[in-house]
Write a protein that holds these residues in place. Structure first.
Motif, PDB file in Angstrom:
ATOM      1  N   ARG A   1    -106.977 -63.324 -23.844  1.00  0.00           N
ATOM      2  CA  ARG A   1    -107.418 -62.421 -22.788  1.00  0.00           C
ATOM      3  C   ARG A   1    -106.231 -62.017 -21.919  1.00  0.00           C
ATOM      4  N   VAL A   2    -106.150 -60.717 -21.658  1.00  0.00           N
ATOM      5  CA  VAL A   2    -105.111 -60.201 -20.780  1.00  0.00           C
ATOM      6  C   VAL A   2    -105.776 -59.336 -19.718  1.00  0.00           C
ATOM      7  N   GLU A   3    -105.126 -59.251 -18.589  1.00  0.00           N
ATOM      8  CA  GLU A   3    -105.640 -58.423 -17.507  1.00  0.00           C
ATOM      9  C   GLU A   3    -104.951 -57.060 -17.559  1.00  0.00           C
ATOM     10  N   VAL A   4    -105.767 -55.996 -17.630  1.00  0.00           N
ATOM     11  CA  VAL A   4    -105.248 -54.620 -17.655  1.00  0.00           C
ATOM     12  C   VAL A   4    -106.053 -53.793 -16.669  1.00  0.00           C
ATOM     13  N   VAL A   5    -105.775 -52.487 -16.666  1.00  0.00           N
ATOM     14  CA  VAL A   5    -106.467 -51.580 -15.748  1.00  0.00           C
ATOM     15  C   VAL A   5    -107.382 -50.680 -16.571  1.00  0.00           C
ATOM     16  N   GLY A   6    -108.651 -50.569 -16.146  1.00  0.00           N
ATOM     17  CA  GLY A   6    -109.605 -49.696 -16.809  1.00  0.00           C
ATOM     18  C   GLY A   6    -109.901 -48.467 -15.963  1.00  0.00           C
TER      19      GLY A   6
ATOM     20  N   GLU B   1    -109.913 -46.347 -11.051  1.00  0.00           N
ATOM     21  CA  GLU B   1    -109.313 -47.450 -11.787  1.00  0.00           C
ATOM     22  C   GLU B   1    -109.804 -48.781 -11.215  1.00  0.00           C
ATOM     23  N   PHE B   2    -109.910 -49.782 -12.083  1.00  0.00           N
ATOM     24  CA  PHE B   2    -110.354 -51.105 -11.627  1.00  0.00           C
ATOM     25  C   PHE B   2    -109.811 -52.138 -12.609  1.00  0.00           C
ATOM     26  N   PRO B   3    -109.631 -53.373 -12.169  1.00  0.00           N
ATOM     27  CA  PRO B   3    -109.069 -54.403 -13.051  1.00  0.00           C
ATOM     28  C   PRO B   3    -110.096 -54.883 -14.074  1.00  0.00           C
ATOM     29  N   VAL B   4    -109.640 -55.050 -15.301  1.00  0.00           N
ATOM     30  CA  VAL B   4    -110.502 -55.583 -16.347  1.00  0.00           C
ATOM     31  C   VAL B   4    -109.734 -56.649 -17.108  1.00  0.00           C
ATOM     32  N   GLU B   5    -110.519 -57.486 -17.818  1.00  0.00           N
ATOM     33  CA  GLU B   5    -109.952 -58.525 -18.674  1.00  0.00           C
ATOM     34  C   GLU B   5    -110.263 -58.124 -20.110  1.00  0.00           C
ATOM     35  N   LEU B   6    -109.238 -58.075 -20.983  1.00  0.00           N
ATOM     36  CA  LEU B   6    -109.368 -57.525 -22.326  1.00  0.00           C
ATOM     37  C   LEU B   6    -109.000 -58.571 -23.363  1.00  0.00           C
ATOM     38  N   SER B   7    -109.825 -58.602 -24.456  1.00  0.00           N
ATOM     39  CA  SER B   7    -109.515 -59.423 -25.616  1.00  0.00           C
ATOM     40  C   SER B   7    -109.881 -58.614 -26.856  1.00  0.00           C
ATOM     41  N   ILE B   8    -108.994 -58.583 -27.892  1.00  0.00           N
ATOM     42  CA  ILE B   8    -109.195 -57.754 -29.083  1.00  0.00           C
ATOM     43  C   ILE B   8    -109.199 -58.634 -30.321  1.00  0.00           C
ATOM     44  N   THR B   9    -110.154 -58.378 -31.215  1.00  0.00           N
ATOM     45  CA  THR B   9    -110.177 -59.011 -32.532  1.00  0.00           C
ATOM     46  C   THR B   9    -110.231 -57.929 -33.592  1.00  0.00           C
ATOM     47  N   THR B  10    -109.826 -58.275 -34.818  1.00  0.00           N
ATOM     48  CA  THR B  10    -109.819 -57.303 -35.932  1.00  0.00           C
ATOM     49  C   THR B  10    -110.827 -57.712 -36.989  1.00  0.00           C
TER      50      THR B  10
ATOM     51  N   ILE C   1    -114.344 -56.462 -23.153  1.00  0.00           N
ATOM     52  CA  ILE C   1    -113.805 -56.046 -21.852  1.00  0.00           C
ATOM     53  C   ILE C   1    -114.741 -56.532 -20.753  1.00  0.00           C
ATOM     54  N   ARG C   2    -114.161 -57.145 -19.751  1.00  0.00           N
ATOM     55  CA  ARG C   2    -114.952 -57.656 -18.628  1.00  0.00           C
ATOM     56  C   ARG C   2    -114.402 -57.093 -17.321  1.00  0.00           C
ATOM     57  N   ASP C   3    -115.309 -56.620 -16.473  1.00  0.00           N
ATOM     58  CA  ASP C   3    -114.926 -56.124 -15.146  1.00  0.00           C
ATOM     59  C   ASP C   3    -114.646 -57.326 -14.247  1.00  0.00           C
ATOM     60  N   ILE C   4    -113.423 -57.438 -13.769  1.00  0.00           N
ATOM     61  CA  ILE C   4    -113.038 -58.590 -12.944  1.00  0.00           C
ATOM     62  C   ILE C   4    -112.755 -58.179 -11.505  1.00  0.00           C
ATOM     63  N   SER C   5    -113.357 -57.060 -11.086  1.00  0.00           N
ATOM     64  CA  SER C   5    -113.135 -56.614  -9.704  1.00  0.00           C
ATOM     65  C   SER C   5    -113.642 -57.649  -8.717  1.00  0.00           C
ATOM     66  N   ASP C   6    -114.851 -58.167  -8.950  1.00  0.00           N
ATOM     67  CA  ASP C   6    -115.416 -59.163  -8.033  1.00  0.00           C
ATOM     68  C   ASP C   6    -114.595 -60.443  -8.060  1.00  0.00           C
ATOM     69  N   ARG C   7    -114.164 -60.843  -9.254  1.00  0.00           N
ATOM     70  CA  ARG C   7    -113.375 -62.065  -9.343  1.00  0.00           C
ATOM     71  C   ARG C   7    -112.050 -61.930  -8.616  1.00  0.00           C
TER      72      ARG C   7
END
Length: 988
Positions: free
Chosen positions: A332-337, A344-353, A366-372
């Motif tokens: 999981r990495v933190e990026v901007v959505g 724009e708002f902060p999100v947490e991203l993880s990718i699988t293939t 993708i998870r919205d981490i604005s509240d966190r």
């Protein structure tokens, strides 16, 4: 699955039934085989026995019989006596008798039956010996033989037991005619039959055992088969159920996966290698604002990636598709959505293939981490706030000076970054009058502002307004409420927070803010907590100052107490040590009549008196002197720098003069004279307690000398005090070493000289044999409190001895004992119970006890003493007043006490021969006693002249050396046995 399981269970039941039938068929077939085999075995055995018997019979018939010796068991056969040579005699004279073949076979069969159980029998149609008569079964076989049968075999019953029987026909042979020709037989005629019988009971037992074994074996095999069928059934069902569960699980997992994807808190988006969206769940719609219909087939980066980041995103996607590697894969990495509204708002991203038809595809979680993020920032602020509060609280509790702690707290508060403070602020404290704020500390404020705002009246400027209203004041910028603002001041805002404790305003905390700073409740809450902490510190500082004052000052008078006085005395001694020219003196004062005033008017009046005395003593001292109250009615003064005793005398004169003047206490004029002891400081004193002790010693000397009110200490007083201390120590040890004893002095009737009682007197003989006078140790016992223990011990000994004397000497059955009570004992709260306990323990009658009390003791507390004596009198005790005439008693008080007798002090008796005025004194005492209904006992009678005069004056009882000195208990027993040793002349 239900139908399949039903079929499996049905086939299992069928297989069980088939297996059971097979086992039953096998069992019955084997049972038949066992039966057949056993019968064949019996027939074989039967034929073997038959052929054996047949062979033996043929042998016997061939030889025509056998001669045997005649014995008790073998007699000549009477059935063949017709034979001419049945009996023969040998040449040696032994008689032999003939045993014919039939008899031989019969004996042979009997022997075989007894040994082996098989029975053989020869049965004849016309038997010579009736024993060979055929039975019913044999007769039946004869008919069969006549019809041509060669053998007959059958299972029949013999003696109620089953037997297998075999019989064959017997035809006449030539040798047989020797015995049977006379019966009309010819060769070849049917003469009878030969039968053999084998018992079937053993064979039946064997059959039963084999059948049991056969049943057990078949049962075991049946159960084993059923177990195998059951296990196989269970295994098949288990395998079917497992396959069904796997199938159901797969279906459930598929449904769960669909449910998770649709209801996941994360946005789950699938895309192909070109970034085209192929999947979009509900949470993705919630987070980004796009519906599933809007997104499917669209380029992912165009919808949810900020424009400034799209190029990098697309490049990374292409690289991942080419190399099958994604930088963010499985972590999981933190990026901007970017949402549909362009925010724009902060999100947490993880990718699988994953792969579809060999082509790589991607799943993004993708998870919205604005509240966190907001919560984390708040946690960081809360943590910083808690650290600040803890640091401020720790600083407030440090033992550093108050001003230093206040300044440190202000610096800590201004250094808090998230509050956006300008690094400027101040703390104000309310002055004693309560109408002005005074700056206690500041940080970063301009010098002009500090000068203008050093004091702020309540209601003036922002700080004064916050103090007046008690409310927090917030200002985002400078406005008209800033009454004392400098024209050149930078733009700023303000927080002014009241510092309170229990709704009492203690001060104001003022802080400079950035211009247009936005206030928040979080800031208000933190700053209010800090101001509350500062308020607690201020309140604790006030309490500490108050406690410090209380710790060193007397609560009642406000004077320094013992602790502060001793500290200042120690400082004076240190100054004298450094400079021998420096002089000082200690005055120890004690009010002479305070106890009387306290007891008569009450403790509240006593307290008021002490306050008045304290003020007068302060008026007699200089500013450099220290007046202190040690406790009770004891005061001390430290006089510093006196030149001589004359200077001290002037001070004591002023004190006596002030205290001689009446003190008005709510309508009562009180005089409070005092006794003063004085000790000058010198280098011999090492501790403050030593000089205070010597001043106290001098004060006690002044109190004991009625004509002197001030005494300077000298070494003789110290020696006397040490002597008293030594006496106390020795007296305590005397109790332990049993050096104390009780002696008894007789009290005799003046008219007859008969002994009526004794007075118990304590005596002390040291271990070296020396005696200690009661005049020396009784005052010490009273002063130290040992008198209570000593008095109870004397009472116990006196009662015990008197009871023994009364029982040993019937003539003195009315003998009484007189025991002294000290004034200290009367103050004992449980005196009555203690005396009652002693008398109950000894078994002594209270009416035989006389308690002696001095008249000066009674005056200490007349009401309480009278109540106590009345309580004793109601119980049967009697009282004497001792040493009458030496005190200052009032006749009205004397009249109210329940005394039975009055004892004249020996000082009056000894002076009877010194003149008429002494006789008149004793006569007056006797008259007073008689007027009050009391008898008189005279002490110290030593001469015949004393005896005559006291008789003439009307004394009823006498006591003194003329009759006897105080005696130990054993001497008293001897005296009571010989009372004539006390001789009194009967004079006219």
């Amino acid at each position: 699955m239900g139908k399949l399981l039903f079929k499996i269970k049905g086939w299992a039941w069928i297989l069980t039934a088939v297996w059971s039938v097979v086992i039953l068929v096998s069992y019955f077939w084997n049972s038949h085989q066992v039966q057949s085999l056993l019968l064949d075995q019996a027939r074989t055995e039967l034929r073997a026995n038959f052929f054996k018997d047949q062979t033996f019979r043929l042998w016997a018939t061939k030889h025509g019989g056998v001669y045997v010796p005649v014995t008790e068991t073998q007699k000549p056969d009477p059935y063949v006596e017709f034979l001419p040579e049945r009996d023969i005699v040998t040449s040696s004279g032994k008689t032999l008798t003939l045993i014919n073949p039939a008899l031989m076979v019969r004996q042979f069969n009997e022997l075989a039956k007894s040994k082996f159980g098989a029975e053989g029998h020869i049965s004849g149609i016309k038997p010579l010996n009736p024993i060979n008569t055929a039975d019913e079964w044999e007769f039946k076989s004869f008919d069969m033989f006549k019809r041509g049968a060669k053998e007959f075999t059958e299972v029949t019953s013999m003696n109620n037991e089953p037997y297998l029987r075999l019989i064959r026909p017997m035809h006449m042979a030539a040798p047989c005619l020797k015995c049977h020709a006379q019966q009309g037989f010819t060769v070849g005629d049917l003469a009878g039959g030969v039968s053999v019988s084998v018992p079937l009971t053993p064979i039946e037992r064997l059959r039963e055992m084999r059948m049991i074994t056969l049943g057990a074996g078949h049962t075991f095999i049946w159960v084993l088969g059923l177990t195998g069928i059951g296990i196989a059934r269970r295994q098949i069902i288990t395998r079917v159920e497992e396959r069904e569960q796997i199938f159901d699980s797969l279906q459930e997992n598929e449904a769960r996966t669909r449910a998770i994807v649709s209801s996941s808190l994360d946005a789950i988006i699938t895309a192909d290698a070109n970034g085209i969206i192929t999947g979009w769940n509900e949470q993705a719609s919630t987070i980004f604002g796009w519906s599933e219909q809007d997104t499917l087939g669209e380029v992912l980066s165009n919808l949810i990636v900020p424009e400034r980041l799209r190029e990098a995103h697309n490049h990374g996607l292409q690289r991942a598709a080419a190399s099958s590697q994604v930088h963010e894969l499985n972590r999981r990495v933190e990026v901007v959505g970017l949402n549909r509204d362009g925010q724009e708002f902060p999100v947490e991203l993880s990718i699988t293939t994953f792969y579809i038809d060999g082509e790589i595809a991607f799943t993004a979680f993708i998870r919205d981490i604005s509240d966190r993020k907001a919560a984390e920032e708040k946690i960081e602020r809360d943590y910083a706030s808690q650290q600040l509060i803890a640091s401020v609280l720790e600083t407030s509790l440090q033992p550093a000076p108050f001003e230093q702690r206040l300044e440190q707290i202000l610096h800590q508060l201004l250094a808090t970054s998230w509050l956006n403070l300008q690094g400027k602020g101040a703390v104000y404290l309310v002055n004693d009058s309560g109408d002005t704020l005074e700056m206690a500390t500041q940080s970063g404020m301009p010098a002009k502002t500090v000068e203008k705002c050093a004091t702020v009246p309540l209601g003036v400027c922002l700080c004064g307004q916050a103090a007046a209203t008690g409310e927090v004041i917030y200002k985002a910028c400078v406005d008209d409420d800033h009454h004392r603002i400098d024209s050149g001041s930078e733009q700023h805002g303000h927080y002014c927070l009241p510092i309170k404790s229990s709704d009492r305003l203690l001060g104001i905390l003022t802080l400079y803010l950035d211009h247009d700073h936005q206030r928040s409740e979080e800031e208000i809450q933190l700053l209010s907590t800090i101001s509350h902490t500062i308020g607690g510190m201020i309140q604790r500082n006030e309490a500490e100052q108050s406690l410090l004052h209380n710790a060193y000052h007397d609560d009642l008078t406000g004077l320094p107490n013992r602790l502060l006085f001793m500290d200042r005395l120690a400082q004076a001694m240190a100054r004298h040590e450094r400079n021998q020219d420096y002089k000082f003196a200690v005055l120890f004062l004690d009010l002479d009549r305070f106890k009387v005033i306290n007891d008569s008017l009450g403790h509240s009046f006593g307290d008021k008196l002490l306050v008045k005395v304290a003020k007068r003593l302060e008026s007699c001292s200089r500013p450099t002197d220290t007046v202190a109250r040690l406790g009770g009615d004891e005061f001390t003064m430290l006089i510093e720098g006196p030149e001589s005793e004359l200077d001290i005398s002037r001070v004591t004169s002023r004190i006596h003069s002030e205290l001689r003047n009446p003190i008005d206490l709510i309508g009562h004029e009180i005089f409070a004279p005092c006794s003063i002891g004085i000790a000058f400081g010198n280098s011999d004193y090492k501790e403050p307690e030593e000089i205070l002790r010597d001043a106290d010693t001098a004060m006690y000397r002044a109190k004991s000398e009625s004509s002197i009110q001030t005494v300077f200490f000298d070494e003789a007083m110290h020696t006397s005090a040490l002597s008293r201390l030594t006496m106390e120590t020795d007296l305590r040890r005397a109790f332990e070493n049993q050096e104390l004893s009780v002696h008894y002095q007789p009290i005799v009737a003046a008219a007859t000289g008969e002994i009526e009682g004794f007075e118990a007197l304590a005596r002390w003989q040291r271990s070296d044999g020396s005696m200690v006078s009661p005049v020396e140790f009784i005052p010490v016992a009273e002063e130290t409190g040992l008198i209570n223990e000593l008095g109870m011990w004397v009472l116990h000994q006196a009662c015990k001895h008197t009871k023994q004397w009364r029982e040993a000497h019937p003539k003195f059955k009315d003998l009484y004992i007189s025991v002294n009570l000290s004034g200290k004992q009367l103050l004992q709260a449980d005196l009555f119970n203690c005396i009652e306990t002693i008398l109950l323990g000894v078994g002594f009658d209270p009416s035989c006890l006389r308690l002696e009390i001095t008249e000066s003791t009674l005056m200490a507390d007349t009401t309480a003493n009278n109540n106590l004596l009345t309580k004793f009198r109601d119980r049967g005790y009697r009282f004497y007043i001792d040493d009458f005439g030496t005190g200052y008693s009032s006749l009205s008080y004397l009249h109210s006490f329940p005394f039975e007798a009055l004892k004249i002090d020996r000082s009056f008796v000894l002076n009877l021969d010194q003149g008429s005025e002494h006789i008149d004194m004793v006569e007056t005492i006797v008259a007073i006693a008689h007027n009050f209904g009391m008898e008189v006992i005279a002490e110290g009678v030593e001469t015949e002249a004393h005896l005559k005069q006291l008789r003439d004056l009307g004394c009823e009882r006498l006591q003194g050396y003329l009759f006897s000195r105080p005696l130990p208990p054993e001497a008293v027993s001897e005296l009571l046995a010989n009372p004539e040793k006390i001789a009194i002349k009967q004079t006219d």
